[in-house]
Write a protein that holds these residues in place. Structure first.
Motif, mmCIF file in Angstrom:
data_model
loop_
_atom_site.group_PDB
_atom_site.id
_atom_site.type_symbol
_atom_site.label_atom_id
_atom_site.label_comp_id
_atom_site.label_asym_id
_atom_site.label_seq_id
_atom_site.Cartn_x
_atom_site.Cartn_y
_atom_site.Cartn_z
ATOM 1 N N VAL A 31 22.133 33.077 8.669
ATOM 2 C CA VAL A 31 21.537 32.526 7.454
ATOM 3 C C VAL A 31 21.407 31.017 7.594
ATOM 4 O O VAL A 31 22.384 30.321 7.878
ATOM 5 N N ILE A 32 20.195 30.540 7.382
ATOM 6 C CA ILE A 32 19.935 29.100 7.376
ATOM 7 C C ILE A 32 19.450 28.734 5.978
ATOM 8 O O ILE A 32 18.399 29.214 5.545
ATOM 9 N N GLU A 33 20.224 27.937 5.277
ATOM 10 C CA GLU A 33 19.773 27.451 3.976
ATOM 11 C C GLU A 33 18.805 26.302 4.254
ATOM 12 O O GLU A 33 19.216 25.173 4.497
ATOM 13 N N TYR A 34 17.524 26.638 4.218
ATOM 14 C CA TYR A 34 16.501 25.707 4.711
ATOM 15 C C TYR A 34 16.368 24.436 3.884
ATOM 16 O O TYR A 34 15.834 23.443 4.386
ATOM 17 N N LEU A 35 16.866 24.426 2.659
ATOM 18 C CA LEU A 35 16.821 23.176 1.898
ATOM 19 C C LEU A 35 17.892 22.198 2.390
ATOM 20 O O LEU A 35 17.745 20.993 2.253
ATOM 21 N N LYS A 36 18.976 22.736 2.987
ATOM 22 C CA LYS A 36 20.034 21.898 3.555
ATOM 23 C C LYS A 36 19.781 21.590 5.022
ATOM 24 O O LYS A 36 20.140 20.522 5.510
ATOM 25 N N SER A 37 19.203 22.550 5.747
ATOM 26 C CA SER A 37 18.904 22.411 7.183
ATOM 27 C C SER A 37 17.465 22.844 7.422
ATOM 28 O O SER A 37 17.215 23.946 7.914
ATOM 29 N N PRO A 38 16.512 22.006 7.048
ATOM 30 C CA PRO A 38 15.107 22.423 7.126
ATOM 31 C C PRO A 38 14.591 22.514 8.559
ATOM 32 O O PRO A 38 15.008 21.752 9.437
ATOM 33 N N PRO A 39 13.681 23.462 8.773
ATOM 34 C CA PRO A 39 13.026 23.529 10.076
ATOM 35 C C PRO A 39 12.099 22.328 10.233
ATOM 36 O O PRO A 39 11.548 21.827 9.248
ATOM 37 N N ASP A 40 11.936 21.867 11.461
ATOM 38 C CA ASP A 40 10.998 20.765 11.677
ATOM 39 C C ASP A 40 9.575 21.317 11.767
ATOM 40 O O ASP A 40 9.344 22.526 11.716
ATOM 41 N N ARG A 41 8.635 20.421 11.892
ATOM 42 C CA ARG A 41 7.218 20.795 11.907
ATOM 43 C C ARG A 41 6.902 21.787 13.020
ATOM 44 O O ARG A 41 6.190 22.769 12.814
ATOM 45 N N ALA A 42 7.416 21.543 14.216
ATOM 46 C CA ALA A 42 7.149 22.425 15.356
ATOM 47 C C ALA A 42 7.715 23.828 15.107
ATOM 48 O O ALA A 42 7.074 24.829 15.440
ATOM 49 N N GLU A 43 8.911 23.882 14.532
ATOM 50 C CA GLU A 43 9.524 25.179 14.225
ATOM 51 C C GLU A 43 8.712 25.930 13.176
ATOM 52 O O GLU A 43 8.492 27.132 13.293
ATOM 53 N N LEU A 44 8.256 25.233 12.160
ATOM 54 C CA LEU A 44 7.410 25.866 11.151
ATOM 55 C C LEU A 44 6.129 26.415 11.778
ATOM 56 O O LEU A 44 5.742 27.556 11.502
ATOM 57 N N ALA A 45 5.490 25.622 12.608
ATOM 58 C CA ALA A 45 4.254 26.074 13.271
ATOM 59 C C ALA A 45 4.531 27.310 14.116
ATOM 60 O O ALA A 45 3.745 28.268 14.109
ATOM 61 N N ARG A 46 5.648 27.316 14.829
ATOM 62 C CA ARG A 46 6.009 28.462 15.668
ATOM 63 C C ARG A 46 6.243 29.710 14.816
ATOM 64 O O ARG A 46 5.760 30.796 15.124
ATOM 65 N N ALA A 54 -1.288 31.740 8.355
ATOM 66 C CA ALA A 54 -1.675 30.338 8.292
ATOM 67 C C ALA A 54 -0.591 29.603 7.505
ATOM 68 O O ALA A 54 0.001 30.176 6.585
ATOM 69 N N PRO A 55 -0.310 28.355 7.842
ATOM 70 C CA PRO A 55 0.683 27.607 7.063
ATOM 71 C C PRO A 55 0.391 27.628 5.562
ATOM 72 O O PRO A 55 1.319 27.694 4.756
ATOM 73 N N ARG A 56 -0.867 27.627 5.188
ATOM 74 C CA ARG A 56 -1.241 27.681 3.763
ATOM 75 C C ARG A 56 -0.646 28.917 3.089
ATOM 76 O O ARG A 56 -0.274 28.886 1.923
ATOM 77 N N ASP A 57 -0.539 30.037 3.842
ATOM 78 C CA ASP A 57 0.010 31.276 3.290
ATOM 79 C C ASP A 57 1.510 31.164 3.033
ATOM 80 O O ASP A 57 2.074 31.983 2.305
ATOM 81 N N GLY A 58 2.154 30.171 3.632
ATOM 82 C CA GLY A 58 3.580 29.962 3.438
ATOM 83 C C GLY A 58 3.883 28.763 2.568
ATOM 84 O O GLY A 58 5.007 28.294 2.522
ATOM 85 N N LEU A 59 2.875 28.252 1.880
ATOM 86 C CA LEU A 59 3.009 27.055 1.045
ATOM 87 C C LEU A 59 3.283 27.439 -0.407
ATOM 88 O O LEU A 59 2.585 28.276 -0.977
ATOM 89 N N ARG A 60 4.280 26.827 -0.975
ATOM 90 C CA ARG A 60 4.559 26.992 -2.413
ATOM 91 C C ARG A 60 3.653 25.995 -3.158
ATOM 92 O O ARG A 60 4.074 24.907 -3.542
ATOM 93 N N ALA A 61 2.408 26.408 -3.338
ATOM 94 C CA ALA A 61 1.380 25.531 -3.889
ATOM 95 C C ALA A 61 1.644 25.143 -5.344
ATOM 96 O O ALA A 61 1.106 24.148 -5.825
ATOM 97 N N ASP A 81 2.916 19.036 7.917
ATOM 98 C CA ASP A 81 3.579 17.739 7.741
ATOM 99 C C ASP A 81 4.293 17.674 6.395
ATOM 100 O O ASP A 81 5.437 17.213 6.307
ATOM 101 N N ALA A 82 3.620 18.150 5.340
ATOM 102 C CA ALA A 82 4.202 18.119 4.000
ATOM 103 C C ALA A 82 5.424 19.031 3.910
ATOM 104 O O ALA A 82 6.442 18.658 3.310
ATOM 105 N N MET A 83 5.344 20.208 4.509
ATOM 106 C CA MET A 83 6.482 21.131 4.483
ATOM 107 C C MET A 83 7.678 20.552 5.233
ATOM 108 O O MET A 83 8.823 20.713 4.794
ATOM 109 N N ALA A 84 7.417 19.910 6.345
ATOM 110 C CA ALA A 84 8.506 19.308 7.119
ATOM 111 C C ALA A 84 9.161 18.170 6.329
ATOM 112 O O ALA A 84 10.381 18.005 6.359
ATOM 113 N N ALA A 85 8.363 17.422 5.601
ATOM 114 C CA ALA A 85 8.888 16.303 4.816
ATOM 115 C C ALA A 85 9.518 16.751 3.493
ATOM 116 O O ALA A 85 10.438 16.109 2.992
#
Length: 114
Positions: A31-46, A54-61, A81-85
């Motif tokens: 278990v990774i609590e992603y708000l405490k240990s977020p994935p970086d941009r490369a990990e999200l893309a992977r 598509a990243p858009r499909d995983g976006l909390r718009a 970039d926005a998700m990583a930040a």
């Protein structure tokens, strides 16, 4: 089988997905609590590539920061970039096994990769 869940314990869908993983015999859950240990941009893309999403499909718009950043019309790179930040923008939960990655919405989707 190993399963990794990017989890938010405050989210009911994330809790339901984790319960499915924990109830499945032979599944070792990380278990990774992603708000405490977020994935970086490369990990999200992977992860999204492995999920066939598509990243858009995983976006909390609907998050206020998504609107502030103008992500409604943003391209893939701007969204990553926005998700990583701002990891609050990552739709949860994401689950990864050797068989692939699924967004646990609905939670039963994870059964496809178990």
């Amino acid at each position: 089988m190993k399963a990794t869940i990017w989890h938010n314990p405050r989210c009911s869908k994330s809790r339901q997905t984790l319960a499915i993983l924990e109830a499945t015999p032979g599944v070792e859950v990380s278990v990774i609590e992603y708000l405490k240990s977020p994935p970086d941009r490369a990990e999200l893309a992977r992860l999204y590539a492995r999920a066939g999403m598509a990243p858009r499909d995983g976006l909390r718009a609907g998050e206020p920061i998504a609107k502030e950043l103008g992500l409604a019309g943003a391209d893939r790179d701007a969204i990553l970039d926005a998700m990583a930040a701002h990891p609050i923008l990552i739709e949860r939960p994401l689950v990864e096994t050797d068989k692939g990655v699924r967004l646990g919405r609905p939670p039963e989707k994870v059964l496809e990769i178990l």
